[in-house]
Every structure is written in C-alpha cells, then in structure tokens.
Design a protein around this motif. Structure first.
Motif, PDB file in Angstrom:
ATOM      1  N   ILE A 199      32.128  44.542  40.534  1.00  7.79           N
ATOM      2  CA  ILE A 199      30.793  44.271  40.002  1.00  7.79           C
ATOM      3  C   ILE A 199      30.893  43.500  38.688  1.00  7.79           C
ATOM      4  N   SER A 200      31.797  43.936  37.813  1.00  9.45           N
ATOM      5  CA  SER A 200      31.964  43.246  36.528  1.00  9.45           C
ATOM      6  C   SER A 200      32.345  41.781  36.737  1.00  9.45           C
ATOM      7  N   LYS A 201      33.280  41.546  37.645  1.00  7.00           N
ATOM      8  CA  LYS A 201      33.727  40.179  37.921  1.00  7.00           C
ATOM      9  C   LYS A 201      32.579  39.344  38.487  1.00  7.00           C
ATOM     10  N   GLN A 202      31.796  39.939  39.365  1.00  3.05           N
ATOM     11  CA  GLN A 202      30.664  39.233  39.962  1.00  3.05           C
ATOM     12  C   GLN A 202      29.659  38.803  38.895  1.00  3.05           C
ATOM     13  N   VAL A 203      29.380  39.686  37.941  1.00  7.65           N
ATOM     14  CA  VAL A 203      28.414  39.363  36.884  1.00  7.65           C
ATOM     15  C   VAL A 203      29.001  38.320  35.925  1.00  7.65           C
ATOM     16  N   ALA A 204      30.274  38.461  35.570  1.00  7.61           N
ATOM     17  CA  ALA A 204      30.905  37.466  34.699  1.00  7.61           C
ATOM     18  C   ALA A 204      30.900  36.088  35.355  1.00  7.61           C
ATOM     19  N   ASP A 205      31.260  36.035  36.643  1.00  6.10           N
ATOM     20  CA  ASP A 205      31.257  34.762  37.371  1.00  6.10           C
ATOM     21  C   ASP A 205      29.863  34.147  37.408  1.00  6.10           C
ATOM     22  N   ARG A 206      28.870  35.001  37.537  1.00  8.91           N
ATOM     23  CA  ARG A 206      27.481  34.518  37.584  1.00  8.91           C
ATOM     24  C   ARG A 206      27.132  33.765  36.306  1.00  8.91           C
ATOM     25  N   HIS A 207      27.745  34.163  35.194  1.00 10.29           N
ATOM     26  CA  HIS A 207      27.478  33.524  33.906  1.00 10.29           C
ATOM     27  C   HIS A 207      28.596  32.562  33.501  1.00 10.29           C
ATOM     28  N   HIS A 208      29.495  32.274  34.450  1.00  9.34           N
ATOM     29  CA  HIS A 208      30.595  31.326  34.219  1.00  9.34           C
ATOM     30  C   HIS A 208      31.461  31.744  33.031  1.00  9.34           C
ATOM     31  N   LYS A 209      31.734  33.049  32.969  1.00 10.07           N
ATOM     32  CA  LYS A 209      32.566  33.600  31.898  1.00 10.07           C
ATOM     33  C   LYS A 209      33.856  34.170  32.476  1.00 10.07           C
ATOM     34  N   GLU A 210      34.906  34.140  31.654  1.00  6.90           N
ATOM     35  CA  GLU A 210      36.179  34.754  32.019  1.00  6.90           C
ATOM     36  C   GLU A 210      36.145  36.215  31.574  1.00  6.90           C
ATOM     37  N   LEU A 211      36.349  37.121  32.515  1.00 11.31           N
ATOM     38  CA  LEU A 211      36.310  38.543  32.202  1.00 11.31           C
ATOM     39  C   LEU A 211      37.637  38.960  31.581  1.00 11.31           C
ATOM     40  N   PRO A 212      37.646  39.385  30.315  1.00 14.24           N
ATOM     41  CA  PRO A 212      38.919  39.761  29.683  1.00 14.24           C
ATOM     42  C   PRO A 212      39.458  41.064  30.253  1.00 14.24           C
ATOM     43  N   ALA A 213      40.784  41.232  30.197  1.00 15.65           N
ATOM     44  CA  ALA A 213      41.411  42.450  30.721  1.00 15.65           C
ATOM     45  C   ALA A 213      41.000  43.648  29.867  1.00 15.65           C
ATOM     46  N   CYS A 214      40.755  44.772  30.545  1.00 11.99           N
ATOM     47  CA  CYS A 214      40.310  45.987  29.871  1.00 11.99           C
ATOM     48  C   CYS A 214      41.064  47.198  30.419  1.00 11.99           C
ATOM     49  N   ARG A 215      41.199  48.178  29.565  1.00  8.34           N
ATOM     50  CA  ARG A 215      41.643  49.503  30.008  1.00  8.34           C
ATOM     51  C   ARG A 215      40.404  50.366  30.090  1.00  8.34           C
ATOM     52  N   VAL A 216      40.137  50.917  31.268  1.00 12.31           N
ATOM     53  CA  VAL A 216      38.928  51.689  31.508  1.00 12.31           C
ATOM     54  C   VAL A 216      39.320  53.120  31.859  1.00 12.31           C
ATOM     55  N   VAL A 217      38.934  54.046  30.996  1.00 14.25           N
ATOM     56  CA  VAL A 217      39.168  55.470  31.258  1.00 14.25           C
ATOM     57  C   VAL A 217      37.870  56.037  31.829  1.00 14.25           C
ATOM     58  N   GLU A 218      37.962  56.533  33.042  1.00 13.49           N
ATOM     59  CA  GLU A 218      36.769  56.881  33.814  1.00 13.49           C
ATOM     60  C   GLU A 218      36.707  58.381  34.076  1.00 13.49           C
ATOM     61  N   LYS A 219      35.544  58.946  33.830  1.00 14.97           N
ATOM     62  CA  LYS A 219      35.307  60.355  34.135  1.00 14.97           C
ATOM     63  C   LYS A 219      33.938  60.482  34.784  1.00 14.97           C
ATOM     64  N   SER A 220      33.856  61.252  35.873  1.00 17.13           N
ATOM     65  CA  SER A 220      32.574  61.392  36.571  1.00 17.13           C
ATOM     66  C   SER A 220      32.457  62.777  37.187  1.00 17.13           C
ATOM     67  N   ASN A 221      31.264  63.358  37.066  1.00 18.62           N
ATOM     68  CA  ASN A 221      30.957  64.573  37.817  1.00 18.62           C
ATOM     69  C   ASN A 221      29.847  64.329  38.834  1.00 18.62           C
ATOM     70  N   ILE A 222      29.659  63.045  39.195  1.00 27.74           N
ATOM     71  CA  ILE A 222      28.707  62.684  40.249  1.00 27.74           C
ATOM     72  C   ILE A 222      29.467  62.646  41.568  1.00 27.74           C
ATOM     73  N   PRO A 223      29.163  63.526  42.499  1.00 31.27           N
ATOM     74  CA  PRO A 223      29.903  63.517  43.774  1.00 31.27           C
ATOM     75  C   PRO A 223      29.611  62.253  44.575  1.00 31.27           C
ATOM     76  N   LEU A 224      30.639  61.749  45.281  1.00 31.28           N
ATOM     77  CA  LEU A 224      30.506  60.522  46.062  1.00 31.28           C
ATOM     78  C   LEU A 224      29.836  60.806  47.407  1.00 31.28           C
ATOM     79  N   ALA A 225      29.044  59.837  47.866  1.00 25.71           N
ATOM     80  CA  ALA A 225      28.440  59.876  49.206  1.00 25.71           C
ATOM     81  C   ALA A 225      27.682  61.169  49.465  1.00 25.71           C
ATOM     82  N   ARG A 226      26.939  61.623  48.457  1.00 23.55           N
ATOM     83  CA  ARG A 226      26.162  62.851  48.612  1.00 23.55           C
ATOM     84  C   ARG A 226      24.671  62.639  48.375  1.00 23.55           C
TER      85      ARG A 226
END
Length: 294
Positions: free
Chosen positions: A62-89
């Motif tokens: 999604i991030s890449k799609q939005v960056a491409d839409r604005h003709h921007k280069e998406l810089p590399a990131c470290r993303v630490v992710e935490k979620s308590n939203i259950p998937l496909a529920r």
C-alpha cells in the motif's frame, strides 16, 4: 526522517442495515513504530505472526502504491508492528493496514495528504468507505460516495457499550460477499432502506432500544450471511436476554457484535463468555479519535 508512530483502530462495518456505508471504530488497535533504515524490515512483536519478506507485506504494498501515485521514491524503513485486531474476523484488519500503509507513505515521502485524501485513497483500495472512514475519523461514521466525493456524518457521542463475540474460525470477505444476491427487488430494497433510515434516526435521537431492534431487521446482508456465522441465533437470543439492545454481524463476519446499555458491557461480556467458552468475548470501548500519528 524523524521516527513516527501510527495507531489505527479496528472497525465494524455495515453496522446493522448500513451495508457498505456505516461503520464503527472500536478499541482494538494496529500500532506501528517507523524509523529510517538502510533496508526495509517489518518486525512483528506478536511472535505468532510469521515473518514476511517486505515486498510481500500488505502494508508495504500500500505504501509503495501511494508513493508511486505521487511519483516519489519510498525510503527504506524499519517498521515494528503490533496488533490486537484479529485477521479475517470482520473487524476491519485490512482497512487498518491500508490506512497504516497510506500514512507511512505520507510521512516518509512528505506528501502532505489531507484527511480527505486518505479517505479517498483508502476507499479506492478497499472498495467501500464503511471500514476506512471510522478507522480514520473515529466514532460511528455514515458515508456515501456521490460523484467521486465521499460525503460523511460522524457521530462521536454514542452512549452505549459494545460487546464482540470473536470465534476461532476465519471468514474471508470475498467468500461472504459471494453469497449475497447481485441485485434486489425494488420492494425489498425500499424496505431495507427504510430500516436503515430508522436506525440512523434512532441513533441521532439516542433511542438505542429502537436502534438495536431495527438493526436486527436488516434485509441487505444478514439474512444471506447468517448461515455462515457460527451460533448466530444463539448469540442474538442470549445477548437479548442479558439486556443487549441489538446484536448484528460485524462486517462480513464471523464476529458478531452487540450494542448494550452504557456501563453494562463488561458484565454482559463475562456472562456471554460462559455461554461461548471457545470464543473471545470482549467488552470494547468505541474509539473516539480514529487514526493518530505522533
């Protein structure tokens, strides 16, 4: 790039008869800590989630799609992710991830996106606004797309508690949509719209008893999806006996959701947990703010 944190709530779409148009933000969250890095890394704080190569990660796509839409280069990131939203529920995990991806591109590429931009991009990706809008703005949001403009009304002062019943089984939205009819007879569509109108009017008046009653009379999707939802009738019956105003399918399911009197959520959840020992039964607050970025 300065480090930043993104917090996105879960959401319950359709909200009774508000098919593809009405959604509620809930107190479960996806949280991301994003820092600049030499290479892309997604780190899951939940060890039960498998490690995914960054180019295959949904949020990166999604991030890449939005960056491409604005003709921007998406810089590399470290993303630490935490979620308590259950998937496909049926609790809007994909919408939360979409908004997170949009916001990473917005911050990392300095796009300066407005809330309306994020709503439009998210709706284009998701296909409908009823998860995206509440996850972005918080509260209960009623949305309609008219001539490519998303009109919305936000309700933040609902005096109710929420109880959700999350089964162990998953149900993909695509499978749940396939069971719906491709068209509705005019008489049925008129009746279903009338039910939806009364629900909205009742919520605006604070008449939650009537709102709950009418929510249980949806004609757009619940009659078709009920057979896919474990313990559908049992949950509705038991919740009603415990004073719930109304019980509905959350999103496309299989989670169900009750609106209950304010202050009674935890007590009702505890009693319903005894009825449903193999479920996660939770009393949740309505998230009033939606996505936040620090």
């Amino acid at each position: 790039m300065k480090p930043f944190w993104i917090n996105v709530p879960a959401s319950s779409a359709n909200f009774g008869p508000g098919f593809d148009s009405m959604g509620l933000a809930l107190g479960l969250h996806l949280t991301l800590e994003v820092t600049e890095s030499d290479e892309w890394v997604f780190e899951q704080l939940d060890s039960t989630v498998p490690t995914i190569y960054y180019e295959d990660h949904f949020i990166y796509k999604i991030s890449k799609q939005v960056a491409d839409r604005h003709h921007k280069e998406l810089p590399a990131c470290r993303v630490v992710e935490k979620s308590n939203i259950p998937l496909a529920r049926g609790l809007g995990s994909s919408a939360s991830a979409i908004l997170a991806g949009i916001e990473i591109a917005n911050q990392a590429c300095r796009l300066g996106l407005s809330s309306e931009d994020k709503l439009r991009y998210g709706t284009e990706i998701e296909g409908h606004p009823d998860n995206i809008a509440p996850a972005l703005f918080g509260g209960l949001v009623i949305s309609a797309t008219i001539e490519d403009v998303i009109e919305r009304i936000e309700l933040h002062a609902l005096d109710i508690d929420i109880v959700v019943y999350i089964p162990e089984v998953e149900l993909k939205t695509e499978a749940s949509r396939k069971i719906l009819p491709s068209s509705y007879p005019r008489s049925l569509a008129a009746a279903a719209s009338a039910v939806s109108n009364v629900v909205v009017a009742s919520l605006l008046k604070g008449d939650y008893k009537r709102a709950g009653k009418m929510m249980e009379h949806d004609l757009f999707h619940e009659p078709y999806r009920a057979a896919l939802i474990p313990n559908y009738e049992k949950i509705r019956k038991q919740a009603k006996e415990l004073s719930a105003y109304g019980t509905i399918i959350s999103g496309a399911g299989p989670t169900m959701l009750s609106i209950v009197p304010s202050g009674e959520g935890q007590a009702i959840a505890s009693k319903m947990q005894e009825v449903l020992p193999y479920y996660q039964v939770k009393a949740l607050a309505i998230d009033p703010t939606g996505m936040t970025v620090e």
